[in-house]
Write a protein that holds these residues in place. Structure first.
Motif, mmCIF file in Angstrom:
data_model
loop_
_atom_site.group_PDB
_atom_site.id
_atom_site.type_symbol
_atom_site.label_atom_id
_atom_site.label_comp_id
_atom_site.label_asym_id
_atom_site.label_seq_id
_atom_site.Cartn_x
_atom_site.Cartn_y
_atom_site.Cartn_z
ATOM 1 N N ALA A 1 -32.276 79.881 17.014
ATOM 2 C CA ALA A 1 -31.534 78.934 17.847
ATOM 3 C C ALA A 1 -31.947 79.042 19.306
ATOM 4 C CB ALA A 1 -30.030 79.178 17.699
ATOM 5 N N LEU A 2 -32.137 80.280 19.777
ATOM 6 C CA LEU A 2 -32.533 80.490 21.176
ATOM 7 C C LEU A 2 -33.919 79.924 21.451
ATOM 8 C CD1 LEU A 2 -31.855 81.786 23.925
ATOM 9 C CD2 LEU A 2 -32.931 83.897 23.076
ATOM 10 N N MET A 3 -34.859 80.144 20.531
ATOM 11 C CA MET A 3 -36.215 79.633 20.720
ATOM 12 C C MET A 3 -36.263 78.107 20.649
ATOM 13 S SD MET A 3 -38.332 82.077 21.426
ATOM 14 C CE MET A 3 -36.995 82.643 22.466
ATOM 15 N N LEU A 4 -35.395 77.505 19.843
ATOM 16 C CA LEU A 4 -35.321 76.041 19.818
ATOM 17 C C LEU A 4 -34.843 75.507 21.164
ATOM 18 C CD1 LEU A 4 -33.804 75.368 16.277
ATOM 19 C CD2 LEU A 4 -36.125 74.836 17.056
ATOM 20 N N MET A 5 -33.879 76.200 21.764
ATOM 21 C CA MET A 5 -33.426 75.808 23.096
ATOM 22 C C MET A 5 -34.572 75.918 24.107
ATOM 23 S SD MET A 5 -29.763 77.804 23.207
ATOM 24 C CE MET A 5 -28.602 77.690 21.837
ATOM 25 N N THR A 6 -35.399 76.940 23.940
ATOM 26 C CA THR A 6 -36.515 77.161 24.860
ATOM 27 C C THR A 6 -37.571 76.074 24.730
ATOM 28 O OG1 THR A 6 -36.150 79.560 24.736
ATOM 29 C CG2 THR A 6 -38.286 78.814 25.552
ATOM 30 N N HIS A 7 -37.880 75.679 23.488
ATOM 31 C CA HIS A 7 -38.969 74.733 23.257
ATOM 32 C C HIS A 7 -38.496 73.286 23.143
ATOM 33 C CE1 HIS A 7 -41.896 77.939 22.845
ATOM 34 N NE2 HIS A 7 -41.085 78.573 22.031
ATOM 35 N N ALA A 8 -37.195 73.058 23.259
ATOM 36 C CA ALA A 8 -36.663 71.690 23.336
ATOM 37 C C ALA A 8 -35.714 71.631 24.531
ATOM 38 C CB ALA A 8 -35.952 71.307 22.044
ATOM 39 N N PRO A 9 -36.240 71.794 25.746
ATOM 40 C CA PRO A 9 -35.388 71.979 26.930
ATOM 41 C C PRO A 9 -34.506 70.777 27.271
ATOM 42 C CG PRO A 9 -37.683 71.665 27.570
ATOM 43 C CD PRO A 9 -37.666 71.828 26.084
ATOM 44 N N SER A 10 -34.872 69.571 26.817
ATOM 45 C CA SER A 10 -34.055 68.408 27.166
ATOM 46 C C SER A 10 -32.806 68.293 26.301
ATOM 47 C CB SER A 10 -34.879 67.119 27.028
ATOM 48 O OG SER A 10 -35.168 66.855 25.668
ATOM 49 N N ILE A 11 -32.755 69.036 25.194
ATOM 50 C CA ILE A 11 -31.576 69.026 24.323
ATOM 51 C C ILE A 11 -30.523 69.956 24.913
ATOM 52 C CG2 ILE A 11 -30.720 69.416 21.993
ATOM 53 C CD1 ILE A 11 -32.749 67.140 22.235
ATOM 54 N N ASN A 12 -29.296 69.470 24.968
ATOM 55 C CA ASN A 12 -28.190 70.287 25.484
ATOM 56 C C ASN A 12 -28.073 71.576 24.668
ATOM 57 O OD1 ASN A 12 -25.797 71.397 26.377
ATOM 58 N ND2 ASN A 12 -24.618 69.518 26.231
ATOM 59 N N PRO A 13 -28.178 72.759 25.303
ATOM 60 C CA PRO A 13 -28.078 74.017 24.543
ATOM 61 C C PRO A 13 -26.787 74.141 23.745
ATOM 62 C CG PRO A 13 -28.852 74.433 26.785
ATOM 63 C CD PRO A 13 -28.439 72.994 26.739
ATOM 64 N N GLN A 14 -25.720 73.481 24.182
ATOM 65 C CA GLN A 14 -24.467 73.538 23.432
ATOM 66 C C GLN A 14 -24.554 72.773 22.122
ATOM 67 O OE1 GLN A 14 -20.868 72.685 25.556
ATOM 68 N NE2 GLN A 14 -20.932 74.684 26.523
ATOM 69 N N ASN A 15 -25.602 71.964 21.951
ATOM 70 C CA ASN A 15 -25.768 71.213 20.710
ATOM 71 C C ASN A 15 -26.614 71.954 19.678
ATOM 72 O OD1 ASN A 15 -24.235 69.174 21.751
ATOM 73 N ND2 ASN A 15 -25.861 67.647 21.833
ATOM 74 N N ILE A 16 -26.995 73.189 19.987
ATOM 75 C CA ILE A 16 -27.753 74.018 19.041
ATOM 76 C C ILE A 16 -26.918 75.258 18.738
ATOM 77 C CG2 ILE A 16 -29.908 75.261 18.616
ATOM 78 C CD1 ILE A 16 -31.274 73.447 20.637
ATOM 79 N N VAL A 17 -26.473 75.402 17.491
ATOM 80 C CA VAL A 17 -25.576 76.497 17.127
ATOM 81 C C VAL A 17 -26.074 77.179 15.857
ATOM 82 C CG1 VAL A 17 -23.594 75.304 18.151
ATOM 83 C CG2 VAL A 17 -24.036 75.058 15.705
ATOM 84 N N THR A 18 -25.564 78.379 15.646
ATOM 85 C CA THR A 18 -25.865 79.150 14.449
ATOM 86 C C THR A 18 -24.580 79.367 13.664
ATOM 87 O OG1 THR A 18 -27.644 80.302 15.610
ATOM 88 C CG2 THR A 18 -26.853 81.295 13.582
ATOM 89 N N VAL A 19 -24.645 79.166 12.355
ATOM 90 C CA VAL A 19 -23.454 79.267 11.505
ATOM 91 C C VAL A 19 -23.119 80.728 11.227
ATOM 92 C CG1 VAL A 19 -22.454 78.676 9.266
ATOM 93 C CG2 VAL A 19 -23.912 77.034 10.459
ATOM 94 N N THR A 20 -21.874 81.099 11.509
ATOM 95 C CA THR A 20 -21.393 82.466 11.275
ATOM 96 C C THR A 20 -20.325 82.515 10.192
ATOM 97 O OG1 THR A 20 -21.677 82.772 13.666
ATOM 98 C CG2 THR A 20 -20.587 84.535 12.495
ATOM 99 N N MET A 21 -19.803 81.373 9.815
ATOM 100 C CA MET A 21 -18.601 81.331 8.990
ATOM 101 C C MET A 21 -18.777 81.892 7.586
ATOM 102 S SD MET A 21 -16.799 77.727 10.049
ATOM 103 C CE MET A 21 -15.550 77.965 8.788
ATOM 104 N N LEU A 22 -20.029 82.012 7.107
ATOM 105 C CA LEU A 22 -20.218 82.575 5.770
ATOM 106 C C LEU A 22 -19.734 84.012 5.722
ATOM 107 C CD1 LEU A 22 -21.234 82.353 2.887
ATOM 108 C CD2 LEU A 22 -23.494 83.016 3.692
ATOM 109 N N LEU A 23 -20.136 84.811 6.708
ATOM 110 C CA LEU A 23 -19.690 86.201 6.771
ATOM 111 C C LEU A 23 -18.171 86.262 6.976
ATOM 112 C CD1 LEU A 23 -20.254 89.194 6.841
ATOM 113 C CD2 LEU A 23 -20.906 88.980 9.235
#
Length: 452
Positions: A167-189
């Motif tokens: 998720a962090l690297m996607l934010m780095t390589h897609a800088p025009s996308i709002n970082p708040q729109n890139i998330v990682t799912v934790t709810m399985l655990l």
């Protein structure tokens, strides 16, 4: 045919043709489906996810959706079968479903992108190689998202291998996308922990609220039960539906929490052991439903999001924290109070994520250069003896998955076996060769996340 009469007829025909095309374009513009892209669409999890996306409960019955299934060329036959079965659902909200095997066309006009795991663990010789593989994928996916997807696209990362880092690297390589729109799912655990507690307490897991997961979704994580509430719990005290009992006022079996609960959570890795994708698919659907329709009022949901210094955590890493969804976005429960001991442990958990980021960016060469390697990344956060003291006080290692239960100022904890620098199977991939992002010679394993 160039007589005056024929020229008049040709002019009328051209005008009629132009008007017809304009009307068709206007009608097409009224059909504006939600474009949902799923990569690694041949995975088992996608098979369970598609019916949840097309039943109208996530985006509403008034919103039509177009599904786009992306995978390698070798999976084309399986994708074709999945497309046919999706069409057989005859869902009233499904406008279209298509398969894609060329990266150049990936994520075109995407409103939602669901990224499943691309790493084949069996063939990666070291943690560093795995990190570089994830980084290489994001160097491909990021610009594609930047170029083809809508600027408001929502990206959901779900995987067993360095999901936070991805998720962090996607934010780095897609800088025009709002970082708040890139998330990682934790709810399985989170759901797995609720199910274990429900079996112990002989209650329905849906009645367990505010169980929090901190840290690395696919690495070192921290199960926090200090704020967990029980609703509709069968006990001597009853009340209205809003009445709850704190978990730690009801569950007194500290030995079970220190041993069986922690060990079971660290070894579940349900994707690989007893699940073929049903639970992960449900958690993805739940996150999207909350994102579009809001989470239950007052309820905290664990989500891997970009840190901006909340709870004293380092900025610039993707960290699992408690959030609420409201009005199409999420916000962190910054008003949540945590103890000093929990704060110390959260800092320790951040060390792995910082080190992963450093390896991915080429700032350091090795993830664990020495036996207590995670402390190298921690030095600027706290002194060496403070790290040791925090571990001793909490009773939990900086690696693996732990649980801390605070009650009356005391902390109960248990250390899970293994340490990440040992490159054991609970933390890192097994030895072998790295396969490329799109490789027709590799079979797809049952999707799963790394055991924490």
């Amino acid at each position: 045919m160039m007589t005056e009469e024929m020229l008049i007829i040709a002019k009328e025909n051209l005008q009629t043709h132009t008007e017809t095309e304009t009307e068709e374009e206007e009608l097409k513009s009224l059909i504006n489906p939600l474009h949902i892209w799923i990569n690694r669409a041949s995975a088992h999890i996608c098979y369970h996810l598609i019916p949840l996306l097309t039943n109208g409960e996530i985006f509403g019955m008034e919103t039509e959706i177009s599904l786009h299934l992306l995978d390698r060329k070798s999976c084309k036959e399986l994708l074709e079968a999945t497309v046919m079965e999706t069409q057989d659902l005859a869902s009233p909200v499904l406008r279209s479903v298509s398969l894609h095997i060329e990266l150049d066309e990936a994520f075109f006009e995407a409103d939602v992108i669901i990224l499943l795991d691309d790493i084949l663990q069996e063939t990666i010789p070291s943690v560093e190689d795995c990190i570089h593989q994830v980084t290489n994928q994001c160097e491909i996916y990021g610009p594609l998202i930047e170029k083809n997807a809508k600027s408001s696209v929502k990206v959901v990362v779900m995987g067993k291998t360095f999901a936070n880092l991805k998720a962090l690297m996607l934010m780095t390589h897609a800088p025009s996308i709002n970082p708040q729109n890139i998330v990682t799912v934790t709810m399985l655990l989170e759901s797995e922990a609720k199910a274990m507690l429900a079996r112990k307490l002989h209650m329905h897991p849906a009645g367990i609220k505010n169980l929090l997961v901190w840290g690395n979704v696919s690495g070192s994580s921290f199960i926090d039960l200090s704020k967990t509430e029980l609703y509709s719990y069968d006990s001597a005290i009853w009340g209205p539906p809003s009445f709850f009992r704190p978990l730690l006022d009801v569950l007194f079996d500290s030995e079970w929490m220190r041993s069986e609960f922690v060990v079971a959570l660290s070894s579940l890795s349900s994707w690989e052991i007893h699940c073929v994708g049903m639970a992960p698919a449900h958690t993805i659907a739940t996150v999207l439903r909350y994102w579009y329709q809001d989470s239950p009022p007052g309820e905290m949901v664990s989500l891997g999001v970009i840190s901006e210094g909340q709870f004293g955590l380092p900025e610039g890493i993707v960290y699992s924290m408690p959030v609420r969804f409201q009005n199409g976005s999420w916000e962190i429960f910054t008003e949540l109070e945590i103890s000093e001991k929990t704060q110390e442990y959260l800092q320790i958990l951040a060390c792995d994520l910082i080190r992963e980021k450093q390896v991915a960016l080429g700032e350091v060469a090795e993830m664990y250069p020495q036996r207590r390697g995670t402390r190298v990344a921690c030095n600027y956060l706290m002194e060496e003896d403070q790290v040791f003291q925090a571990e001793q006080d909490l009773g939990i290692s900086t690696s693996g998955q732990g649980v801390a239960l605070e009650k009356d100022g005391a902390t109960i904890g248990e250390e899970t076996e293994g340490f990440p620098n040992e490159l054991n199977e609970s933390k890192s991939p097994e030895e072998g060769n790295i396969e490329e992002l799109i490789d027709g010679n590799v079979e797809e394993p049952i999707d799963g996340r790394r055991s924490s």
